[in-house]
Design an enzyme around this catalytic site. Structure first.
Site, PDB file in Angstrom:
ATOM      1  N   TYR A 479     -19.808  -3.156  11.460  1.00 59.69           N
ATOM      2  CA  TYR A 479     -18.824  -3.106  12.546  1.00 59.69           C
ATOM      3  C   TYR A 479     -19.274  -3.994  13.709  1.00 59.69           C
ATOM      4  O   TYR A 479     -18.701  -5.027  13.960  1.00 59.69           O
ATOM      5  CB  TYR A 479     -18.591  -1.663  12.999  1.00 59.69           C
ATOM      6  CG  TYR A 479     -17.425  -1.543  13.966  1.00 59.69           C
ATOM      7  CD1 TYR A 479     -16.117  -1.551  13.494  1.00 59.69           C
ATOM      8  CD2 TYR A 479     -17.626  -1.452  15.337  1.00 59.69           C
ATOM      9  CE1 TYR A 479     -15.041  -1.467  14.368  1.00 59.69           C
ATOM     10  CE2 TYR A 479     -16.561  -1.357  16.213  1.00 59.69           C
ATOM     11  CZ  TYR A 479     -15.271  -1.374  15.727  1.00 59.69           C
ATOM     12  OH  TYR A 479     -14.208  -1.289  16.596  1.00 59.69           O
ATOM     13  N   SER A 559     -11.017  -3.462  11.320  1.00 49.28           N
ATOM     14  CA  SER A 559     -10.710  -3.677  12.727  1.00 49.28           C
ATOM     15  C   SER A 559     -11.655  -4.738  13.285  1.00 49.28           C
ATOM     16  O   SER A 559     -11.644  -5.872  12.823  1.00 49.28           O
ATOM     17  CB  SER A 559     -10.801  -2.346  13.490  1.00 49.28           C
ATOM     18  OG  SER A 559     -10.176  -2.439  14.740  1.00 49.28           O
ATOM     19  N   ASP A 643       0.772  -1.166  11.868  1.00 46.47           N
ATOM     20  CA  ASP A 643      -0.445  -1.165  12.684  1.00 46.47           C
ATOM     21  C   ASP A 643      -0.121  -1.760  14.047  1.00 46.47           C
ATOM     22  O   ASP A 643       0.099  -2.958  14.176  1.00 46.47           O
ATOM     23  CB  ASP A 643      -1.546  -1.982  11.998  1.00 46.47           C
ATOM     24  CG  ASP A 643      -2.900  -1.836  12.689  1.00 46.47           C
ATOM     25  OD1 ASP A 643      -2.920  -1.365  13.839  1.00 46.47           O
ATOM     26  OD2 ASP A 643      -3.914  -2.187  12.070  1.00 46.47           O
ATOM     27  N   HIS A 678      -3.105   1.788  11.707  1.00 41.06           N
ATOM     28  CA  HIS A 678      -4.470   1.281  11.769  1.00 41.06           C
ATOM     29  C   HIS A 678      -5.424   2.105  10.910  1.00 41.06           C
ATOM     30  O   HIS A 678      -6.554   1.695  10.677  1.00 41.06           O
ATOM     31  CB  HIS A 678      -4.934   1.280  13.227  1.00 41.06           C
ATOM     32  CG  HIS A 678      -6.103   0.394  13.490  1.00 41.06           C
ATOM     33  ND1 HIS A 678      -6.086  -0.961  13.243  1.00 41.06           N
ATOM     34  CD2 HIS A 678      -7.340   0.662  13.977  1.00 41.06           C
ATOM     35  CE1 HIS A 678      -7.249  -1.484  13.589  1.00 41.06           C
ATOM     36  NE2 HIS A 678      -8.027  -0.520  14.030  1.00 41.06           N
TER      37      HIS A 678
END
Length: 710
Positions: A479, A559, A643, A678
Site C-alpha cells: 500500500y 486504491s 466507485d 471502492h
C-alpha cells in the site's frame, strides 16, 4: 488498430507447474478504444489525453466500452480450467459462522453475525440472558445484496438509533432513524450524506457531515467543501442547522463532528487533506457558547479522546511524530497550556478508552503491544496478548468493566476475548470453526534494504517446509500511503492462496503509518518514489533469496496500492509475471479533479502546484508511462463502475493505454464489477467471484494448467 492476445488451450496431458502448450490457440481481440484529440498544457508542456472521454461515466459510449471489455475479460476467464475449482474452495472455506465482538447499548447486547455465505453481516441483539433476535438485516435492503449497512449510532441511553446505508458501494449515504426498542422508523430518510458518522446530542438530534450535491455525475464530480449539520429529530432535513463549513473561511474538504460520551462537548475537526486538522470545541451545556479553537492550523493530527469534566485528553502528533496524549482545561485549551499525559515513545500510538482506563496500543514493527493506564497517567499493566499479531477493540463505555477485543495474524483467523479492566484477565469469547489448519503455516518477519539504504520490514507467510527453489507462486501485496499501516490480519481469500502452495508477502513501505509521521512523510509528494523503490526492493529480496522468481511473482494492491502496482509495473516490467492493480489511482495529473481527490494532495501534490511537482508526477503516473514496444506483465485490472472514491476512469484509461501499447502475448484485461464501488460493503458472493478470477488469472499466467495442490 485492434490489439489481440493469444489464449492457450489446455490438454490433460500437461503436468501442473509446467509451461502451457502452444499448439492450440484462440485469438481474443481487445475492443477497439478510439483516441480523441484532447490535449492539456502544464507549465508549457502539452500532454495528450486521448481517452478523456472515458471519464464520462454517464455517457452511453462509456457504458458500451465497459460491456465490451467485460465480455472479452470473462471470455478469457471462462477458459481457465481451474477457475471454478478456486471458486468452490473459496465458497467452502468462507462458509463458516463469523461473529463480531459484542457491545452494549441500553438494555441490550448487540453483535454482528454472518452464518457463512450471507452477502452482508446481520446485526443481532439480546437482553440479558434472553434469546437473540435480528435487529438489522442488511441482506434485506436490496435483492442483490449491494446495499450495505455503512454506519450505526445509538443515543447514550440506547433508546434511539440512526443507521447509514450505502447503495451500490457509493460513498454517498442515506440515514434512517428508528426507535431501538420497537425498530420502527421514526421519520423520513435523510439523504446525500458523505464521509460522515452520526453523533447524537442527548435524544434530541444528531450531527452529520456532507457536501452540496454536485452538478452532473455524483460519482465523479468534484466535492471539496464539507459541512457539518445538526438534525433535530422530528424535523425535515431541509431545516437542518448548518453548524460549520458554510462560509469561505470555514471551507475544508473533510469536516467531522462528535459529541463527548458525557454529552457535554462537541468537537469539530476540519481538514484540507487526509493529513492534518484544525480542532474546535463547543460547550453544549451552554447553548450560546462559542466554538473555541484548540488547534488553528492543519500541520498536525489532533482529536479529543476523553474528558473528565472540563479536563480534556487530546491525542496529537504535534511535535510528536509517533503521537502522544496531552491534557488541557477546556476553558483555555490552546497548545501552550498542554501537559503531557502519556508521552511520545519510539513506537506509534493509537488510543482506546473503556471501563475508566486508557489503553495505549503501540505498533512495534507493525506488531501490537497494549499498555493499560489509569486516569492519572500511571501504568497499570501490559496486556499479555494471545500471540504475535494484531489486537484491536480495546475500549468501551466508561461504566462497563468488561469489554471485548479481537486478535488475528496472517495464519490465525480473528478470535475475540472478554477482558476485565480491573484484573487484566481475559477469556476466549469466540473462536471460529474454519476448515483451515493454521498449524501448517508460518509467518516470518525479516528486514530488507531499500534502494537508499533504508531498512524495511516484510512479513512472509507460507506453508511450513517450503522449498526455496524460486518456483513458488507469490503475491507481493503493498500500500504505502496515507499513514495507513498494514498489520497482520487473517484473510479467507489469502488462506486459499496459501493452500495452493502460494507465498503471501507484505512489506511495510514508506508512506504508511507503521513508524509514525516521519515514515509517512518519507513517502509523500516528491519523495513518493521511495514507496515504489521499497516495493521493488521487496520483490528483489524475495527473488534473490529464492522464495520465488520473476516468472512466479505477482504484485497486488488497491486504491493507493493500485497506484503502487501501476508505477512498479511500468518502471520494472520485467520484475514480475503478473500485475494486479485494483481500484487504482492511475492518472496522477488529473486525480485531484474528481470527487474528493483534491484531499489526497498531502500525499501526492498536484500537477497544478508547480512545474517541479508536475514533472515529478508525470515521471511516475502509470497512465503516462506506458510505452510502446515494452513487454508488460500479464495485467488484470479490477474496478467498480460505481466507485466514487477512486473513479473508474483511472482504470479505464490505464487499460486502454496498456491494450494499445502492450508488446508480446501477456494479456492486459480489465474486470469491471457493475453496481459496485471502492470495496466497502461488497457482497460476499461478488467478493468470492472476484478472488476466484484474480487467483485463476494469476496462476494461469504463471504457467499452471491445474491447481498446484489440486
Amino acid at each position: 488498430m485492434k490489439k489481440s492476445l493469444v489464449l492457450f488451450s489446455l490438454t490433460s496431458a500437461t503436468l501442473a507447474g509446467q509451461a502451457l502448450p502452444k499448439t492450440e490457440t484462440t485469438i481474443v481481440n481487445y475492443p477497439k478504444t478510439h483516441r480523441a484529440e484532447t490535449v492539456d498544457t502544464y507549465f508549457g508542456t502539452t500532454i495528450a489525453d486521448p481517452y478523456r472521454w472515458l471519464e464520462d461515466d454517464m455517457s452511453e459510449e462509456t457504458g458500451e466500452w465497459v460491456k465490451a471489455q467485460n465480455k472479452v475479460t470473462f471470455n478469457y476467464l471462462e477458459k481457465i480450467p481451474f477457475r471454478e475449482a478456486l471458486k468452490q474452495r473459496l465458497e467452502k472455506l468462507w462458509n463458516y459462522e463469523k461473529l463480531g465482538s459484542p457491545f452494549k447499548e441500553g438494555n441490550y447486547t448487540y453483535f454482528y453475525k454472518n452464518d457463512g455465505l450471507q452477502n452482508q453481516y446481520v446485526l443481532y441483539r439480546k437482553k440479558g440472558e434472553g434469546s437473540e433476535e435480528i435487529f438489522l438485516d442488511p441482506n434485506t435492503f436490496s435483492e442483490d445484496g449491494t446495499t450495505s449497512l455503512a454506519g450505526l449510532s445509538f443515543t447514550k441511553d440506547g433508546s434511539l438509533a440512526a443507521y447509514l446505508i450505502s447503495e451500490g458501494g457509493s460513498d454517498w449515504r442515506k440515514a434512517i432513524v428508528i426507535d431501538a426498542e420497537t425498530k420502527q422508523v421514526l421519520e423520513d430518510t435523510l439523504t446525500d450524506i458523505k464521509f460522515s458518522g452520526i453523533s447524537w446530542k442527548e435524544n434530541d438530534g444528531f450531527y452529520y457531515s456532507s457536501y452540496d450535491k454536485p452538478e452532473g455525475s455524483e460519482l465523479s464530480a468534484k466535492t471539496d467543501q464539507h459541512k457539518v449539520y445538526y438534525h433535530k429529530l422530528g424535523t425535515s432535513q431541509k431545516e437542518d442547522q448548518l453548524v460549520y463549513g458554510g462560509v469561505e473561511a470555514e471551507k475544508h474538504r473533510y469536516v467531522g463532528a462528535s459529541v463527548s460520551e458525557d454529552q457535554r462537548y462537541l468537537q469539530i475537526s476540519a481538514s484540507v487533506s487526509t493529513s492534518g486538522n484544525k480542532l474546535f470545541i463547543k460547550d453544549l451545556s451552554n447553548e450560546n457558547s462559542p466554538l473555541v479553537p484548540i488547534v488553528e492550523d492543519t500541520d498536525s493530527d489532533n482529536y479529543i479522546i476523553e474528558n473528565e469534566g472540563s479536563k480534556l485528553y487530546i491525542v496529537t502528533n504535534r511535535n510528536a511524530p509517533n503521537k502522544k496524549i496531552v491534557t488541557v482545561d477546556a476553558e483555555n485549551p490552546s497548545e501552550e497550556n498542554w501537559v503531557d499525559f502519556i508521552p511520545e515513545t519510539e513506537n506509534v500510538l493509537t488510543v482506546g478508552t473503556g471501563g475508566g482506563y486508557f489503553f495505549a496500543e503501540y505498533m512495534v514493527d507493525a506488531i501490537s503491544k497494549v499498555l493499560q493506564y489509569d486516569y492519572e497517567g500511571n501504568l497499570v499493566r501490559e496486556v499479555k496478548l494471545p500471540g504475535v499479531g494484531t489486537a484491536s477493540g480495546f475500549g468501551g463505555k466508561k461504566e462497563n468493566k468488561d469489554f471485548y477485543f479481537s486478535f488475528t495474524n496472517y495464519t490465525i483467523p480473528g478470535s475475540s476475548y472478554k477482558y476485565n479492566v480491573e484484573t487484566g484477565e481475559y477469556t476466549p469469547y469466540w473462536t471460529p470453526n474454519i476448515d483451515f489448519n493454521s498449524e501448517e503455516y508460518e509467518s516470518n518477519q525479516v528486514f530488507y534494504t531499500s534502494k537508499d539504504g533504508t531498512k524495511v520490514p516484510i512479513i512472509i507467510t507460507h506453508k511450513k517446509g517450503l522449498k526455496l527453489n524460486g518456483k513458488n507462486p507469490t503475491i507481493l501485496y503493498g500500500y504505502g500511503g496515507f499513514n495507513i499501516s498494514l498489520t497482520p490480519a487473517f484473510s479467507i481469500a489469502n488462506a486459499v492462496w496459501l493452500e495452493q502452495g502460494g507465498i503471501y508477502a507484505v512489506p511495510n513501505l514508506r508512506g504508511g503509518g507503521e513508524y509514525g509521521k516521519k515514515w509517512h512523510d518519507a513517502g509523500t509528494k516528491m519523495q513518493k518514489q521511495n514507496v515504489f523503490d521499497d516495493f521493488i526492493a521487496a520483490a528483489e529480496y524475495l527473488i534473490s533469496n529464492n522464495y520465488t522468481s520473476s516468472d512466479y511473482l505477482a504484485i497486488r494492491g488497491g486504491s493507493n496500492g493500485g497506484l503502487l502496482v501501476g508505477a512498479t509495473m511500468t518502471q520494472r516490467p520485467e520484475l514480475m509475471k503478473v500485475a494486479l492493480p485494483a481500484v487504482g489511482v492511475l492518472d496522477m495529473l488529473r486525480y485531484h479533479t474528481f470527487t474528493a481527490g483534491a484531499g489526497w494532495a498531502y500525499d501526492y501534490g498536484t500537477s497544478e502546484d508547480s512545474k517541479e511537482m508536475f514533472r515529478y508526477l508525470k515521471g511516475y503516473s502509470p497512465v503516462h508511462n506506458i510505452r510502446k514496444g515494452v513487454k508488460y506483465p500479464a495485467t488484470f485490472i479490477t474496478t467498480g463502475d460505481h466507485d466514487d472514491r477512486v473513479v473508474p476512469a483511472h482504470s479505464f484509461k490505464f487499460a486502454a493505454e496498456l491494450q494499445d501499447k502492450q508488446t508480446g502475448k501477456n494479456p492486459a484485461l480489465i474486470r469491471i464489477e457493475t453496481n459496485a464501488g471502492h470495496g466497502a460493503g461488497t457482497p460476499v458472493s461478488k467478493t468470492i467471484e472476484q478472488y476466484a478470477d484474480i487467483f485463476a488469472f494469476t496462476l494461469y499466467n504463471m504457467g499452471f494448467k491445474a491447481l498446484p495442490n489440486q
